[in-house]
Design a protein around this motif. Structure first.
Motif, PDB file in Angstrom:
ATOM      1  N   UNK A  97     -13.584   4.130  -9.199  1.00 26.96           N
ATOM      2  CA  UNK A  97     -12.570   3.248  -9.799  1.00 26.96           C
ATOM      3  C   UNK A  97     -11.600   2.896  -8.671  1.00 26.96           C
ATOM      4  N   UNK A  98     -11.811   1.797  -7.971  1.00 27.16           N
ATOM      5  CA  UNK A  98     -11.040   1.511  -6.749  1.00 27.16           C
ATOM      6  C   UNK A  98      -9.579   1.171  -7.020  1.00 27.16           C
ATOM      7  N   UNK A  99      -8.733   2.206  -7.027  1.00 29.07           N
ATOM      8  CA  UNK A  99      -7.303   2.011  -7.248  1.00 29.07           C
ATOM      9  C   UNK A  99      -6.509   1.998  -5.953  1.00 29.07           C
ATOM     10  N   UNK A 100      -7.213   1.999  -4.834  1.00 26.62           N
ATOM     11  CA  UNK A 100      -6.537   1.898  -3.538  1.00 26.62           C
ATOM     12  C   UNK A 100      -5.666   3.103  -3.239  1.00 26.62           C
ATOM     13  N   UNK A 101      -4.533   2.839  -2.608  1.00 27.74           N
ATOM     14  CA  UNK A 101      -3.664   3.937  -2.193  1.00 27.74           C
ATOM     15  C   UNK A 101      -3.005   4.635  -3.378  1.00 27.74           C
ATOM     16  N   UNK A 102      -2.844   3.941  -4.509  1.00 29.98           N
ATOM     17  CA  UNK A 102      -2.348   4.626  -5.704  1.00 29.98           C
ATOM     18  C   UNK A 102      -3.337   5.713  -6.121  1.00 29.98           C
ATOM     19  N   UNK A 103      -4.612   5.408  -6.048  1.00 29.23           N
ATOM     20  CA  UNK A 103      -5.621   6.409  -6.386  1.00 29.23           C
ATOM     21  C   UNK A 103      -5.574   7.606  -5.464  1.00 29.23           C
ATOM     22  N   UNK A 104      -5.325   7.358  -4.153  1.00 31.96           N
ATOM     23  CA  UNK A 104      -5.175   8.468  -3.204  1.00 31.96           C
ATOM     24  C   UNK A 104      -4.042   9.400  -3.616  1.00 31.96           C
ATOM     25  N   UNK A 105      -2.881   8.811  -3.902  1.00 38.53           N
ATOM     26  CA  UNK A 105      -1.720   9.619  -4.277  1.00 38.53           C
ATOM     27  C   UNK A 105      -1.891  10.295  -5.620  1.00 38.53           C
ATOM     28  N   UNK A 106      -2.489   9.576  -6.585  1.00 41.11           N
ATOM     29  CA  UNK A 106      -2.657  10.127  -7.928  1.00 41.11           C
ATOM     30  C   UNK A 106      -3.635  11.296  -7.932  1.00 41.11           C
ATOM     31  N   UNK A 107      -4.676  11.220  -7.109  1.00 41.76           N
ATOM     32  CA  UNK A 107      -5.623  12.332  -6.991  1.00 41.76           C
ATOM     33  C   UNK A 107      -4.924  13.585  -6.466  1.00 41.76           C
ATOM     34  N   UNK A 108      -4.046  13.404  -5.485  1.00 43.90           N
ATOM     35  CA  UNK A 108      -3.277  14.536  -4.964  1.00 43.90           C
ATOM     36  C   UNK A 108      -2.388  15.137  -6.047  1.00 43.90           C
TER      37      UNK A 108
ATOM     38  N   UNK B 292       0.831  -1.206   0.000  1.00 43.18           N
ATOM     39  CA  UNK B 292       0.000   0.000   0.000  1.00 43.18           C
ATOM     40  C   UNK B 292       0.868   1.261   0.000  1.00 43.18           C
ATOM     41  N   UNK B 293       1.954   1.226   0.762  1.00 44.48           N
ATOM     42  CA  UNK B 293       2.851   2.379   0.825  1.00 44.48           C
ATOM     43  C   UNK B 293       3.501   2.629  -0.532  1.00 44.48           C
ATOM     44  N   UNK B 294       3.983   1.562  -1.198  1.00 46.26           N
ATOM     45  CA  UNK B 294       4.616   1.720  -2.507  1.00 46.26           C
ATOM     46  C   UNK B 294       3.648   2.307  -3.527  1.00 46.26           C
ATOM     47  N   UNK B 295       2.420   1.844  -3.531  1.00 46.98           N
ATOM     48  CA  UNK B 295       1.430   2.356  -4.482  1.00 46.98           C
ATOM     49  C   UNK B 295       1.107   3.827  -4.189  1.00 46.98           C
ATOM     50  N   UNK B 296       1.075   4.179  -2.919  1.00 45.81           N
ATOM     51  CA  UNK B 296       0.815   5.569  -2.544  1.00 45.81           C
ATOM     52  C   UNK B 296       1.975   6.474  -3.000  1.00 45.81           C
ATOM     53  N   UNK B 297       3.201   6.005  -2.833  1.00 42.44           N
ATOM     54  CA  UNK B 297       4.381   6.773  -3.261  1.00 42.44           C
ATOM     55  C   UNK B 297       4.359   6.999  -4.767  1.00 42.44           C
ATOM     56  N   UNK B 298       4.018   5.958  -5.535  1.00 40.26           N
ATOM     57  CA  UNK B 298       3.962   6.108  -6.988  1.00 40.26           C
ATOM     58  C   UNK B 298       2.927   7.157  -7.390  1.00 40.26           C
ATOM     59  N   UNK B 299       1.770   7.126  -6.742  1.00 43.15           N
ATOM     60  CA  UNK B 299       0.741   8.114  -7.062  1.00 43.15           C
ATOM     61  C   UNK B 299       1.180   9.527  -6.727  1.00 43.15           C
ATOM     62  N   UNK B 300       1.872   9.699  -5.614  1.00 43.39           N
ATOM     63  CA  UNK B 300       2.309  11.030  -5.188  1.00 43.39           C
ATOM     64  C   UNK B 300       3.465  11.564  -6.037  1.00 43.39           C
ATOM     65  N   UNK B 301       4.336  10.681  -6.515  1.00 44.89           N
ATOM     66  CA  UNK B 301       5.550  11.106  -7.227  1.00 44.89           C
ATOM     67  C   UNK B 301       5.246  11.946  -8.452  1.00 44.89           C
TER      68      UNK B 301
END
Length: 602
Positions: free
Chosen positions: A197-208, A141-150
């Motif tokens: 579109x349930x992308x999990x933590x990647x979706x959280x980071x990507x939205x930001x 979950x952390x890795x997917x969140x980092x990718x979305x935020x990057x």
């Protein structure tokens, strides 16, 4: 005898100057708060979608990313504060150099932010992020969140630079619009990428990331329009400004940068002695309190601008009044806000967790009851850090951020978290504020060789800072009646300081005409109830420096001066502007912080 006149006050000049500066401070404050509030509101939105749409492990991912958030904010603060300090310095000494500061700042921001984003993506794909967390589910979950935020890191850092410069150019509507668009885009993005579109933590980071790109684009459009005072141009680049920006700005960012390491240490202590439930509780309370922290951080952003300009103008009274605002206006305001949060601890906790029997609920509620107590003292610490940075008090500008950003909380946490669990962390933050204030007192005591008994002694302002008492004249004009006395006061001062009779007469006449135009025309152009025109005349080695500052609608005399010629029917018409450009060695105009500032040297 000091030459300081307030032509409309009852004689309490210091009080009137303080009121004027206070009005300017609180007029600028909402827009400085806005950027931090939007970032914090986005954090709350992320937390709400994480806890309600994804799960508790998603909140842990957000908490684990907190050190990177601190690093990016520290990077932005370093560039913003360094460039603002150079801006304040060059504004008086070399106004054209501010374009180089602007251009170099943006290039540095682009280079460092892109490099940071690339390194984060590489860390994910090489599994280097495993050093942050070992649990496989939380790591994923952390890795997917980092990718979305990057994806949004360059826009985040560049957007914060543009926000600070737009504030200096008084483009408050645009910065407000950019902030609101950022918040709306993040909310809609979270709804789309975590629910629909349930992308999990990647979706959280990507939205930001998408939201900060919208934030950046709306601000950048102003500079592409050609309407801005500051211009980005390769011709204006002076790479000597790059090390100056970093050298002047690093101490302002040091506290935030060290908070990254403090977060790593605190996170490790929480996971060891409390568990992931403690980290989730701390993430929840911190995500809301991040909005409240916008108040002290917004305050210090305005103070930094006012400190830098006061130092650039060598204005001792304004320097002291800026610090007085921190003590007599900002601290009481933060006390009231902290009390309100404490009283609302349970309703705030229910935003994130619903079951009072759950341990995470009680930990979060206690965070809302204890953490706000550190905020009033933080106002003082931040103000003195900003002052030390602007005034080049090098040792204090390093020691205070080190203690505030890392030392105080970390040392107290090492002792108290094993003993008191989460309450130990919360109490450590309160003790940190007390320790920082003792550091300020200690440095002042060492500098003046006795215990400080006044705010001026606590600041330890150098005795030779600013023009001597008998080498400056300060006048505040608020009415037509005041204008008639300007010429007499200015002529007398110029003659007393050695200027020849002809130039003294013309200086007095020019200022009387300019002040009269401000009162008759500037004061009536908007709906403000209170206006003022402030005149400063100072004797320097290179001549007489004259500054006229007013808070009216923007008016640049440089834009109309070439078009003005004597009127045969009224030879005195526009004589003030014509005289200034005729007798002055150098004339500079800036619209700074919503004020017209005309400076010229005789």
């Amino acid at each position: 005898m000091r030459q300081n006149k307030n032509l409309s006050a009852s004689g309490n000049t210091s009080s009137e100057d303080f009121k004027l500066l206070s009005r300017l401070f609180f007029r600028l404050l909402p827009y400085q708060i806005l950027l931090i509030v939007i970032t914090s509101l986005n954090g709350i939105v992320d937390g709400l979608f994480a806890s309600n749409a994804i799960g508790l492990d998603a909140m842990t991912a957000i908490g684990l990313y907190a050190p990177m958030t601190h690093f990016l904010y520290a990077l932005s603060i370093m560039l913003v504060s360094g460039s603002q300090l150079l801006y304040g310095l060059y504004l008086v000494r070399d106004p054209k150099r501010v374009h180089s500061v602007f251009s170099v700042d943006l290039l540095l921001a682009a280079i460092v932010s892109v490099l940071t984003a690339v390194l984060l993506v590489a860390a994910v794909f090489t599994n280097a992020t495993k050093v942050m967390v070992s649990d496989p589910v939380q790591l994923k979950m952390f890795n997917r969140y980092v990718l979305g935020q990057s994806f949004g890191i360059p826009a985040l850092v560049l957007g914060q630079q543009l926000f600070s410069f737009l504030s200096l150019e008084n483009q408050t509507r645009r910065t407000t619009a950019a902030g609101l668009v950022c918040f709306a885009a993040n909310t809609l993005g979270n709804l789309l990428f975590t629910v629909l579109i349930p992308l999990g933590t990647f979706g959280l980071g990507f939205a930001s990331s998408l939201s900060v790109w919208a934030f950046f684009a709306l601000q950048a459009a102003y500079y592409f329009s050609g309407k801005s005072s500051l211009k980005f141009s390769a011709k204006n680049l002076n790479w000597k400004d790059a090390p100056d920006i970093v050298r002047r700005g690093y101490s302002g960012a040091l506290s935030r940068f060290l908070e990254m390491f403090r977060c790593l240490l605190v996170n490790a202590l929480i996971l060891k002695f409390v568990g992931s439930v403690g980290l989730s509780a701390f993430s929840a309370s911190n995500s809301f309190l991040g909005v409240i922290w916008a108040l002290p951080f917004g305050m210090v952003a305005v103070q930094r601008m006012l400190f830098s300009i006061s130092i650039g103008e060598e204005d001792r009274a304004s320097l002291l009044d800026t610090m007085r605002i921190a003590f007599y206006r900002c601290v009481p305001l933060m006390c009231a806000v902290a009390l309100l949060i404490i009283l609302c601890a349970d309703p705030l906790t229910r935003m994130f967790y619903r079951n009072p029997a759950d341990p995470v609920y009680s930990m979060t509620a206690m965070g809302f009851r204890l953490l706000p107590l550190c905020m009033p003292l933080s106002v003082i610490s931040l103000a003195f850090s900003s002052y030390a940075q602007a005034s080049q008090k090098k040792l204090l500008s390093v020691v205070l951020p080190v203690v505030d950003g890392f030392g105080g909380v970390s040392l107290c946490s090492l002792v108290l978290i094993p003993l008191l669990k989460m309450n130990g962390l919360y109490i450590s933050n309160i003790l940190n504020g007390i320790i920082c204030f003792l550091v300020v007192v200690g440095f002042a005591w060492a500098g003046i060789r006795h215990f400080p008994r006044s705010l001026e002694e606590l600041m330890n302002i150098p005795a030779d800072f600013g023009p001597p008492e008998n080498s400056r004249l300060d006048i505040t004009v608020r009415s037509v009646e005041d204008v008639t006395r300007v010429s007499e006061e200015v002529i007398a001062f110029c003659r007393q300081t050695g200027l020849d009779e002809r130039r003294s007469y013309f200086a007095g006449l020019a200022l009387e005409e300019l002040a009269g135009n401000v009162v008759l025309h500037g004061f009536t152009k908007d709906k403000k109830k209170h206006h003022s025109a402030d005149i400063r005349v100072a004797r320097r080695e290179d001549g007489i420096l004259i500054r006229l500052r007013d808070d009216c609608v923007p008016f640049n005399p440089e834009s109309v001066q070439p078009l003005i010629s004597p009127d045969p029917e009224d030879p005195a018409k526009n004589i003030g502007i014509r005289l200034v450009y005729k007798i002055a060695q150098k004339v500079d105009y800036q619209n700074l912080l919503g004020c017209n500032v005309l400076t010229f040297t005789l």
